[in-house]
Motif scaffolding. Structure first.
Motif, PDB file in Angstrom:
ATOM      1  N   ASN A 166      13.192  37.377  -9.691  1.00  0.00           N
ATOM      2  CA  ASN A 166      15.191  38.735 -10.307  1.00  0.00           C
ATOM      3  C   ASN A 166      15.217  39.189 -11.360  1.00  0.00           C
ATOM      4  O   ASN A 166      13.931  39.213 -11.707  1.00  0.00           O
ATOM      5  N   LEU A 167      16.696  39.606 -11.640  1.00  0.00           N
ATOM      6  CA  LEU A 167      16.441  40.564 -13.632  1.00  0.00           C
ATOM      7  C   LEU A 167      16.355  39.471 -13.999  1.00  0.00           C
ATOM      8  O   LEU A 167      16.938  40.259 -15.454  1.00  0.00           O
ATOM      9  N   GLY A 168      16.132  38.326 -13.953  1.00  0.00           N
ATOM     10  CA  GLY A 168      15.855  37.507 -15.882  1.00  0.00           C
ATOM     11  C   GLY A 168      15.199  38.391 -16.732  1.00  0.00           C
ATOM     12  O   GLY A 168      14.409  39.093 -16.685  1.00  0.00           O
ATOM     13  N   GLY A 169      15.820  37.698 -18.155  1.00  0.00           N
ATOM     14  CA  GLY A 169      14.961  38.715 -19.030  1.00  0.00           C
ATOM     15  C   GLY A 169      15.610  39.384 -20.022  1.00  0.00           C
ATOM     16  O   GLY A 169      16.102  39.862 -20.941  1.00  0.00           O
ATOM     17  N   ALA A 170      16.909  40.353 -19.230  1.00  0.00           N
ATOM     18  CA  ALA A 170      17.441  41.357 -19.820  1.00  0.00           C
ATOM     19  C   ALA A 170      19.731  40.808 -19.838  1.00  0.00           C
ATOM     20  O   ALA A 170      20.232  41.048 -19.629  1.00  0.00           O
ATOM     21  N   GLY A 171      19.471  39.718 -20.506  1.00  0.00           N
ATOM     22  CA  GLY A 171      20.833  39.272 -20.472  1.00  0.00           C
ATOM     23  C   GLY A 171      21.664  39.258 -21.147  1.00  0.00           C
ATOM     24  O   GLY A 171      23.288  38.659 -21.217  1.00  0.00           O
ATOM     25  N   GLN A 172      21.010  40.321 -22.033  1.00  0.00           N
ATOM     26  CA  GLN A 172      21.780  40.931 -23.293  1.00  0.00           C
ATOM     27  C   GLN A 172      22.774  42.426 -22.870  1.00  0.00           C
ATOM     28  O   GLN A 172      23.630  42.552 -23.582  1.00  0.00           O
ATOM     29  N   LEU A 173      22.336  43.030 -21.472  1.00  0.00           N
ATOM     30  CA  LEU A 173      22.283  43.807 -21.184  1.00  0.00           C
ATOM     31  C   LEU A 173      23.435  44.203 -21.023  1.00  0.00           C
ATOM     32  O   LEU A 173      24.135  44.143 -19.380  1.00  0.00           O
ATOM     33  N   THR A 174      24.530  44.878 -21.578  1.00  0.00           N
ATOM     34  CA  THR A 174      26.156  44.415 -20.666  1.00  0.00           C
ATOM     35  C   THR A 174      26.635  45.959 -20.879  1.00  0.00           C
ATOM     36  O   THR A 174      27.499  45.924 -20.428  1.00  0.00           O
ATOM     37  N   SER A 175      25.338  47.173 -21.472  1.00  0.00           N
ATOM     38  CA  SER A 175      26.241  48.437 -20.474  1.00  0.00           C
ATOM     39  C   SER A 175      25.320  49.335 -19.878  1.00  0.00           C
ATOM     40  O   SER A 175      23.917  49.761 -20.900  1.00  0.00           O
ATOM     41  N   LEU A 176      26.027  49.474 -19.069  1.00  0.00           N
ATOM     42  CA  LEU A 176      24.726  50.047 -18.309  1.00  0.00           C
ATOM     43  C   LEU A 176      25.566  52.105 -17.096  1.00  0.00           C
ATOM     44  O   LEU A 176      26.932  51.112 -16.857  1.00  0.00           O
TER      45      LEU A 176
END
Length: 298
Positions: A62-72
């Motif tokens: 999964n993509l766990g560990g980037a939970g603060q990434l809100t802008s792409l």
């Protein structure tokens, strides 16, 4: 651009040591790291100004560990065979460069993108276990094309219930189990083409009843069980086509443009013998026609 790349590290199992990175000004490419399980270590990352590409990581679950990434700006997830969902990213509301998820054979769902409202494009392709599109439930606007193809377990399009506008074309092809377009009931506008081809289990286009405008070509081909193409949106288009129309190799009732038009109740002036001085409009028409006759002089 200041791009970052984490690729071809055969022994890399975690991204420890990157905890101080908060933003990346360009693209971030995480590719072909066979032991990498998730994105743990990117816990402080809040922004990637370019595209986040996650490709060919054999063990990634999964993509766990980037939970603060809100802008792409964009997200591409390709060829990660153990990936089962997209859970782990932050609450993304838009990806203006687009979202592409393809060739992930273990992907079961698109959960993890529930806050996504706008995308520059959407490509969902070659995900052999994906049965529906649940997880895109807030996506209302795709400013470019939508392509959904070669997903052999895809049964319906549930998850796209919020989608009202596609700024490019809609391409639905090679989804061998697709039995319903359920999920597109709120789709009002497709600015370019509509292409529905090689979906052998699809019997009806009734989910397109809310379609108000189609701005390009219409192709409905090689859907061997498709007999009901007279959805309201298709009928409206055929009354005043905005491009090329190609309908062939479907089931009876949708074998050609004329069969759909008949089911829609569309009348063409070419089918009626009018005397001189009689005008018929609009042509073709649905629901209502107007006949005008010149005054007859004795």
């Amino acid at each position: 651009e200041n791009n970052a790349e984490i690729s071809y590290n055969t022994n890399l199992a975690a991204l420890a040591g990157l905890a101080n990175i908060q933003s990346i000004e360009g693209n971030l490419n995480i590719s072909y790291n066979p032991l990498l399980l998730n994105l743990s270590g990117l816990d402080s990352l809040t922004e990637v100004a370019g595209t986040l590409s996650i490709t060919g990581n054999e063990a990634m679950l999964n993509l766990g560990g980037a939970g603060q990434l809100t802008s792409l700006a964009g997200l591409t997830v390709v060829d990660n065979p153990a990936l089962t969902s997209l859970v782990g990213l932050g609450d993304l509301s838009q990806v203006p460069y687009g979202l592409a998820v393809f060739d992930n054979p273990g992907l079961l769902e698109l959960s993890g993108l529930g806050g996504l409202q706008t995308a520059g494009s959407l490509t969902i392709a070659g995900n052999s276990q994906l049965a529906n599109l649940t997880g895109l439930d807030s996506l209302s606007n795709v400013t470019g094309p939508v392509s959904i193809y070669d997903n052999i377990a895809l049964d319906n399009l549930q998850g796209l219930e919020a989608l009202t506008h596609i700024g490019g074309g809609l391409y639905l092809a090679g989804n061998s189990q697709l039995s319903s377009l359920s999920g597109l009931q709120q789709l009002n506008h497709i600015d370019d083409f509509l292409m529905i081809e090689d979906n052998p289990a699809l019997p009806t286009l009734e989910a397109l009843d809310s379609l108000q405008s189609l701005g390009g070509n219409l192709f409905i081909t090689n859907n061997e069980n498709l007999s009901d193409c007279a959805a309201y949106g298709i009928c409206q288009y055929l009354a005043d086509p905005q491009g090329v129309v190609s309908v062939q190799n479907n089931e009876a009732g949708c074998q050609n443009e004329q069969e759909i038009a008949a089911a829609c109740g569309i009348v063409s002036a070419g089918e009626v013998d009018f005397s001189p001085g009689i005008r018929f409009f609009p042509n073709p028409a649905t629901n209502e026609i107007i006949l005008e006759a010149e005054k007859i002089h004795e």
